[in-house]
Design a protein around this motif. Sequence first.
Motif, PDB file in Angstrom:
ATOM      1  N   SER A 237       0.829  -1.208   0.000  1.00 20.50           N
ATOM      2  CA  SER A 237       0.000   0.000   0.000  1.00 20.50           C
ATOM      3  C   SER A 237       0.864   1.260   0.000  1.00 20.50           C
ATOM      4  N   GLU A 238       2.000   1.194   0.690  1.00 22.41           N
ATOM      5  CA  GLU A 238       2.912   2.336   0.704  1.00 22.41           C
ATOM      6  C   GLU A 238       3.528   2.556  -0.677  1.00 22.41           C
ATOM      7  N   ARG A 239       3.819   1.465  -1.388  1.00 24.61           N
ATOM      8  CA  ARG A 239       4.343   1.596  -2.754  1.00 24.61           C
ATOM      9  C   ARG A 239       3.290   2.215  -3.672  1.00 24.61           C
ATOM     10  N   GLN A 240       2.049   1.838  -3.459  1.00 24.58           N
ATOM     11  CA  GLN A 240       0.957   2.420  -4.242  1.00 24.58           C
ATOM     12  C   GLN A 240       0.893   3.925  -4.002  1.00 24.58           C
ATOM     13  N   LEU A 241       1.060   4.325  -2.753  1.00 14.30           N
ATOM     14  CA  LEU A 241       1.069   5.739  -2.398  1.00 14.30           C
ATOM     15  C   LEU A 241       2.300   6.431  -2.988  1.00 14.30           C
ATOM     16  N   ALA A 242       3.454   5.779  -2.888  1.00 22.73           N
ATOM     17  CA  ALA A 242       4.699   6.361  -3.404  1.00 22.73           C
ATOM     18  C   ALA A 242       4.604   6.603  -4.906  1.00 22.73           C
TER      19      ALA A 242
ATOM     20  N   ASP B 191      12.397  -6.087 -19.733  1.00 22.55           N
ATOM     21  CA  ASP B 191      11.006  -6.363 -19.351  1.00 22.55           C
ATOM     22  C   ASP B 191      10.447  -5.188 -18.569  1.00 22.55           C
ATOM     23  N   ILE B 192       9.571  -4.403 -19.209  1.00 24.05           N
ATOM     24  CA  ILE B 192       8.914  -3.288 -18.550  1.00 24.05           C
ATOM     25  C   ILE B 192       7.417  -3.565 -18.505  1.00 24.05           C
ATOM     26  N   ARG B 193       6.728  -2.769 -17.686  1.00 20.03           N
ATOM     27  CA  ARG B 193       5.286  -2.991 -17.563  1.00 20.03           C
ATOM     28  C   ARG B 193       4.615  -2.913 -18.925  1.00 20.03           C
ATOM     29  N   ARG B 194       3.716  -3.710 -19.320  1.00 22.36           N
ATOM     30  CA  ARG B 194       3.086  -4.785 -18.595  1.00 22.36           C
ATOM     31  C   ARG B 194       3.954  -6.022 -18.741  1.00 22.36           C
ATOM     32  N   TYR B 195       4.436  -6.535 -17.620  1.00 27.34           N
ATOM     33  CA  TYR B 195       5.434  -7.601 -17.614  1.00 27.34           C
ATOM     34  C   TYR B 195       4.871  -8.873 -18.260  1.00 27.34           C
ATOM     35  N   GLU B 196       5.713  -9.508 -19.068  1.00 25.91           N
ATOM     36  CA  GLU B 196       5.249 -10.637 -19.873  1.00 25.91           C
ATOM     37  C   GLU B 196       5.525 -11.973 -19.176  1.00 25.91           C
TER      38      GLU B 196
ATOM     39  N   ASP C 259      11.715  -1.261 -15.283  1.00 25.48           N
ATOM     40  CA  ASP C 259      11.318   0.088 -14.888  1.00 25.48           C
ATOM     41  C   ASP C 259      11.285   0.202 -13.369  1.00 25.48           C
ATOM     42  N   ARG C 260      10.780   1.322 -12.884  1.00 26.12           N
ATOM     43  CA  ARG C 260      10.821   1.583 -11.442  1.00 26.12           C
ATOM     44  C   ARG C 260       9.977   0.595 -10.636  1.00 26.12           C
ATOM     45  N   TRP C 261       8.951   0.002 -11.262  1.00 24.75           N
ATOM     46  CA  TRP C 261       8.081  -0.921 -10.532  1.00 24.75           C
ATOM     47  C   TRP C 261       8.662  -2.329 -10.490  1.00 24.75           C
ATOM     48  N   LYS C 262       9.614  -2.602 -11.287  1.00 25.89           N
ATOM     49  CA  LYS C 262      10.393  -3.837 -11.334  1.00 25.89           C
ATOM     50  C   LYS C 262       9.615  -5.061 -11.801  1.00 25.89           C
ATOM     51  N   SER C 263      10.141  -5.663 -12.838  1.00 24.80           N
ATOM     52  CA  SER C 263       9.619  -6.929 -13.349  1.00 24.80           C
ATOM     53  C   SER C 263       9.756  -8.010 -12.281  1.00 24.80           C
ATOM     54  N   PRO C 264       8.873  -9.006 -12.270  1.00 28.90           N
ATOM     55  CA  PRO C 264       9.014 -10.135 -11.335  1.00 28.90           C
ATOM     56  C   PRO C 264      10.357 -10.854 -11.488  1.00 28.90           C
TER      57      PRO C 264
END
Length: 290
Positions: A21-26, A192-197, A219-224
């Motif tokens: 949730s904090e990442r969502q806020l960030a 691999d950037i969003r939307r991760y494949e 990217d900043r959200w990081k691929s799995p």
Amino acid sequence: MSIDTTVQGIIRSSFDRLTRSERQLATALTSHYPMSALGSITTIAEQAGVSTPTVVRMVRKLGFKGFPDFQAHIHEELETTLSNPIAKHDRWANDAPEAHILNRFAEATIANLRETLSGIRTSDFDRARDLLKDQRNHVYIVGGRITKSLAEYLFTHCQVIRPNVTLIAPTPSTWPHYALNMKAGDVLVIFDIRRYEREIETLNRIAAERGVHTILFTDRWKSPVAKTATVVFRVETEAPSAWDSSVVMLFVVEALIEAIQSAAWKTTRDRMKDLEGLLETSQLFRKPRV
């Protein structure tokens, strides 16, 4: 003010230790910074889809005394920026208005470059260089729907620098055939950037089970894939566009290409000479008229 000490910089550098949730806020706060961080605590929480206690908890985790202290730092940044003539840069395209897409895109790209460089450790960069220059092992390169062009770019240059480089075709049904030849110590470069494949994540898992090192560009959200990657380059891709920007990712790729060829220059030079002879024989390029 240094990029590392801005509120935005602090948020991004702390991203990995935040809760979901904090990442969502960030992400919400940094998407349209600083305006996204200047509303009331209730407004900010609602826009991010989190609770107000989450806002309070996160700003304290970032090192601020509370929400008022958090916003005070942002106001201080704005005051410094507005009052410091050095911070007021000229428009990038002199004959275009400030709001023109050329200027807005240039500003976003420069900001992305600064943010990306502030988050890359030279030890990680050097580790990737060493893995890619080691000619005892095979290098495999793969990209996604959009990033396959970056994968091909890196592949084309690595072909000149060293032997045993394979560009994995963008057809997941054929990937088991590539994995068949992978061995421990080999290197798999993944874009691999969003939307991760999903298929890329599967390929990485198979490669990891075979002892293959993974270098990930994401990217900043990081691929799995980042969970098991040997080296992760987290690159800023936000731009005033419906598409993610690949400019900064290409910058890191080109810097890495230069580092590899410099580290293995003797071999690279010999291969370049050989290649020039082959190009001459094939008459691929026009000769300049004398």
